[in-house]
Scaffold this motif. Structure first.
Motif, PDB file in Angstrom:
ATOM      1  N   VAL A  53       0.842  -1.195   0.000  1.00 46.27           N
ATOM      2  CA  VAL A  53       0.000   0.000   0.000  1.00 46.27           C
ATOM      3  C   VAL A  53       0.878   1.246   0.000  1.00 46.27           C
ATOM      4  N   PHE A  54       0.619   2.134  -0.954  1.00 49.24           N
ATOM      5  CA  PHE A  54       1.329   3.402  -1.082  1.00 49.24           C
ATOM      6  C   PHE A  54       0.321   4.510  -0.803  1.00 49.24           C
ATOM      7  N   MET A  55       0.469   5.209   0.343  1.00 46.23           N
ATOM      8  CA  MET A  55      -0.406   6.340   0.638  1.00 46.23           C
ATOM      9  C   MET A  55       0.151   7.563  -0.084  1.00 46.23           C
ATOM     10  N   ASN A  56      -0.597   8.040  -1.092  1.00 46.03           N
ATOM     11  CA  ASN A  56      -0.116   9.098  -1.986  1.00 46.03           C
ATOM     12  C   ASN A  56      -0.734  10.444  -1.639  1.00 46.03           C
ATOM     13  N   GLN A  57       0.106  11.410  -1.425  1.00 43.51           N
ATOM     14  CA  GLN A  57      -0.346  12.770  -1.091  1.00 43.51           C
ATOM     15  C   GLN A  57      -0.660  13.593  -2.325  1.00 43.51           C
ATOM     16  N   SER A  58      -0.031  13.304  -3.445  1.00 49.57           N
ATOM     17  CA  SER A  58      -0.073  14.166  -4.626  1.00 49.57           C
ATOM     18  C   SER A  58      -1.168  13.760  -5.606  1.00 49.57           C
ATOM     19  N   ARG A  59      -2.089  14.683  -5.865  1.00 47.00           N
ATOM     20  CA  ARG A  59      -3.075  14.417  -6.909  1.00 47.00           C
ATOM     21  C   ARG A  59      -2.470  14.590  -8.279  1.00 47.00           C
ATOM     22  N   GLY A  60      -1.467  15.461  -8.377  1.00 47.59           N
ATOM     23  CA  GLY A  60      -0.854  15.718  -9.665  1.00 47.59           C
ATOM     24  C   GLY A  60      -0.141  14.516 -10.250  1.00 47.59           C
ATOM     25  N   GLN A  61       0.377  13.636  -9.371  1.00 46.51           N
ATOM     26  CA  GLN A  61       1.104  12.484  -9.880  1.00 46.51           C
ATOM     27  C   GLN A  61       0.269  11.199  -9.807  1.00 46.51           C
ATOM     28  N   ALA A  62      -0.979  11.311  -9.380  1.00 44.95           N
ATOM     29  CA  ALA A  62      -1.796  10.118  -9.147  1.00 44.95           C
ATOM     30  C   ALA A  62      -1.915   9.246 -10.399  1.00 44.95           C
ATOM     31  N   ALA A  63      -2.191   9.869 -11.533  1.00 43.90           N
ATOM     32  CA  ALA A  63      -2.383   9.088 -12.760  1.00 43.90           C
ATOM     33  C   ALA A  63      -1.102   8.363 -13.156  1.00 43.90           C
ATOM     34  N   ALA A  64       0.017   9.071 -13.107  1.00 37.87           N
ATOM     35  CA  ALA A  64       1.294   8.457 -13.482  1.00 37.87           C
ATOM     36  C   ALA A  64       1.675   7.349 -12.499  1.00 37.87           C
ATOM     37  N   LEU A  65       1.448   7.607 -11.222  1.00 35.40           N
ATOM     38  CA  LEU A  65       1.789   6.612 -10.204  1.00 35.40           C
ATOM     39  C   LEU A  65       0.940   5.357 -10.376  1.00 35.40           C
ATOM     40  N   GLY A  66      -0.342   5.562 -10.663  1.00 31.85           N
ATOM     41  CA  GLY A  66      -1.218   4.409 -10.887  1.00 31.85           C
ATOM     42  C   GLY A  66      -0.799   3.613 -12.103  1.00 31.85           C
ATOM     43  N   GLN A  67      -0.439   4.310 -13.148  1.00 36.34           N
ATOM     44  CA  GLN A  67       0.013   3.634 -14.368  1.00 36.34           C
ATOM     45  C   GLN A  67       1.264   2.806 -14.104  1.00 36.34           C
ATOM     46  N   LEU A  68       2.199   3.384 -13.392  1.00 34.18           N
ATOM     47  CA  LEU A  68       3.455   2.680 -13.101  1.00 34.18           C
ATOM     48  C   LEU A  68       3.218   1.509 -12.152  1.00 34.18           C
ATOM     49  N   ALA A  69       2.306   1.665 -11.207  1.00 30.35           N
ATOM     50  CA  ALA A  69       2.014   0.569 -10.283  1.00 30.35           C
ATOM     51  C   ALA A  69       1.456  -0.629 -11.040  1.00 30.35           C
ATOM     52  N   ARG A  70       0.568  -0.358 -11.973  1.00 28.82           N
ATOM     53  CA  ARG A  70       0.004  -1.458 -12.776  1.00 28.82           C
ATOM     54  C   ARG A  70       1.090  -2.129 -13.609  1.00 28.82           C
ATOM     55  N   LYS A  71       1.987  -1.335 -14.145  1.00 30.19           N
ATOM     56  CA  LYS A  71       3.089  -1.905 -14.940  1.00 30.19           C
ATOM     57  C   LYS A  71       3.982  -2.780 -14.066  1.00 30.19           C
ATOM     58  N   TYR A  72       4.247  -2.306 -12.849  1.00 26.44           N
ATOM     59  CA  TYR A  72       5.117  -3.076 -11.950  1.00 26.44           C
ATOM     60  C   TYR A  72       4.465  -4.415 -11.587  1.00 26.44           C
ATOM     61  N   THR A  73       3.156  -4.375 -11.352  1.00 23.07           N
ATOM     62  CA  THR A  73       2.437  -5.614 -11.031  1.00 23.07           C
ATOM     63  C   THR A  73       2.506  -6.590 -12.207  1.00 23.07           C
ATOM     64  N   GLN A  74       2.360  -6.067 -13.402  1.00 20.50           N
ATOM     65  CA  GLN A  74       2.426  -6.924 -14.588  1.00 20.50           C
ATOM     66  C   GLN A  74       3.812  -7.551 -14.738  1.00 20.50           C
ATOM     67  N   GLN A  75       4.831  -6.790 -14.408  1.00 22.09           N
ATOM     68  CA  GLN A  75       6.199  -7.280 -14.587  1.00 22.09           C
ATOM     69  C   GLN A  75       6.631  -8.245 -13.493  1.00 22.09           C
ATOM     70  N   THR A  76       6.176  -8.013 -12.268  1.00 22.90           N
ATOM     71  CA  THR A  76       6.705  -8.763 -11.123  1.00 22.90           C
ATOM     72  C   THR A  76       5.677  -9.648 -10.424  1.00 22.90           C
ATOM     73  N   GLY A  77       4.396  -9.366 -10.644  1.00 21.31           N
ATOM     74  CA  GLY A  77       3.356 -10.107  -9.934  1.00 21.31           C
ATOM     75  C   GLY A  77       3.075  -9.540  -8.547  1.00 21.31           C
ATOM     76  N   VAL A  78       3.827  -8.528  -8.146  1.00 16.97           N
ATOM     77  CA  VAL A  78       3.628  -7.899  -6.832  1.00 16.97           C
ATOM     78  C   VAL A  78       2.507  -6.868  -6.954  1.00 16.97           C
TER      79      VAL A  78
END
Length: 443
Positions: A53-78
């Motif tokens: 769980v990543f508690m994110n303070q920034s709304r400005g980076q929310a979309a990019a962070l979400g995109q990268l999180a999904r990519k990381y899950t796809q790559q690692t299964g985490v």
């Protein structure tokens, strides 16, 4: 335009980029420090083993962070869960989580005052040793320095590095390219000196446009930026700690900037906007209604502009022009901003660390740069990949101030009031410098 972006522009530990919201967070941090010290004394583990769980303070980076999180899950299964709390509720929820001992695996790292209670309570992994290796070498040196709590830091945090950042922010000038062209000026050839810049603003005014504006809440950062023409970082630090007086010739020349801008008639409305919505009003005038030709603001404003005024892209950025009589190489107020701290008590601490390390790799930072956008902290991201609107400030990003301590709260308040008073001709430079010395003594 909202003001929340300033909260997202977290301050470096070296405390050169304290936003107004961060300033307010610093005030609240005192209470948090007392509360968290007790609840953090145990050794309970928190978090779920099934996801990070990543508690994110920034709304400005929310979309990019979400995109990268999904990519990381796809790559690692985490599995990564991004808890987009947003800037308004972030500190409240983080404090509540710490009190209930249910801290997230990863949380956004804000300014040093706001984060110090959590670091002191043991809720952030010390990354010092890990940053000594190849991982640390990927960052701009200034980012590492700005993220480091030194041995004699005023927050009382154990020396170390408790956060990793993928943004190198700074404050500078943003100019409306069309308005500059209409006044016969080339927006791609920024003024080299402050007198040249003021001359440009006078031409803007003669063309019928409002020339320049900045919020009272950012006046301390404009002043600190310009002061680097006359002081080394060590000398700035000496003033901020009270070892040197504000009544020096360097500070007198620094505050003369406000007089020069005032007397040239280039400050829009003839006063500085103040109050809780001062900088949102400045940004709205520049980005949304395009009623002012130039503003002083942080690089995080570009992300806000992309979200609220996506059709306006014809603007440029530049560092605050150097003083005509400066004795030092002028340096930006900047350091480190968007980034994260890792909860060492989490069951997922090792996995969380790997995810944060992955987030700070150049490839992922490029995504942040394009989508937020921001100036990456990774040295490997080519300057040509940084958005055009940030290029002017990015060109000077290696020249940032690394002042160990920051202005005291009382001094910041006195400076912001003094800047307004100078602009309104209510007080002289010397009177304001006296006010600052008095505020320093009372701090």
């Amino acid at each position: 335009m909202r003001r929340d972006h300033t909260a997202e522009a977290a301050s470096p530990t070296a405390a050169t980029f304290l936003s107004r919201r961060g300033f307010l967070g610093a005030v609240g941090g005192g209470l948090a420090a007392t509360t968290l010290a007790a609840c953090g004394s145990g050794g309970a583990s928190t978090g779920s083993s099934s996801e990070i769980v990543f508690m994110n303070q920034s709304r400005g980076q929310a979309a990019a962070l979400g995109q990268l999180a999904r990519k990381y899950t796809q790559q690692t299964g985490v599995k990564i869960k991004i808890d987009d709390v947003g800037p308004a509720d972030f500190l409240t929820k983080l404090q509540s989580s710490s009190q209930s001992r249910d801290m997230p695996d990863i949380f956004s790292a804000m300014d040093s005052f706001s984060m110090a209670p959590y670091y002191k309570a043991g809720w952030a992994m010390d990354l010092s040793d890990r940053m000594k290796g190849s991982w640390g070498d990927t960052f701009r040196p200034a980012t590492i320095k700005a993220s480091t709590f030194a041995a004699d830091n005023t927050q009382g945090v154990k020396p170390g590095i408790y956060s990793a950042h993928w943004e190198a922010p700074a404050l500078g000038i943003f100019v409306n390219a069309a308005m500059f062209k209409a006044a016969g000026l080339d927006p791609d050839k920024p003024a080299a000196t402050m007198s040249e810049f003021i001359d440009q603003l006078v031409k803007i005014k003669k063309s019928g446009k409002d020339p320049f504006w900045f919020a009272a809440s950012l006046s301390n950062q404009l002043v600190q930026s310009y002061a680097s023409n006359y002081f080394t970082d060590e000398e700035l630090n000496a003033t901020f700690t009270g070892e040197s007086s504000w009544k020096s010739e360097g500070w007198r020349k620094t505050f003369q900037l406000l007089v020069d801008l005032r007397d040239a008639g280039v400050i829009s409305t003839g006063s500085l906007p103040s109050g809780n919505s001062d900088n949102p009003n400045v940004e709205k005038a520049f980005f949304n209604t395009q009623g002012v030709a130039a503003i002083f603001d942080g690089t995080s404003a570009v992300g806000v502009a992309r979200a609220t005024a996506p059709d306006f892209t014809d603007f440029r950025s530049l560092a605050v022009p150097e003083a005509d009589d400066g004795t030092q190489t002028p340096r930006l107020v900047g350091g480190s901003a968007k980034g994260a701290a890792i909860n060492p008590r989490s069951k997922n601490a090792a996995k969380a660390l790997k995810f944060v390390q992955w987030l700070t790799e150049p490839g992922q930072q490029q995504v942040f740069a394009e989508k937020v956008p921001l100036i990456p902290s990774a040295r490997a991201v080519p300057e040509k990949n940084i958005p055009q609107q940030l290029a002017g400030i990015a060109a000077k990003i290696s020249e940032v101030q690394l002042v160990q301590n920051q202005m005291k709260v009382q001094v910041v308040t006195a400076l912001q009031k003094g800047a307004q008073a100078i602009v309104l001709k209510e007080r002289t430079v010397d009177q304001v410098l006296g006010d600052l010395d008095a505020a320093q003594r009372s701090a």
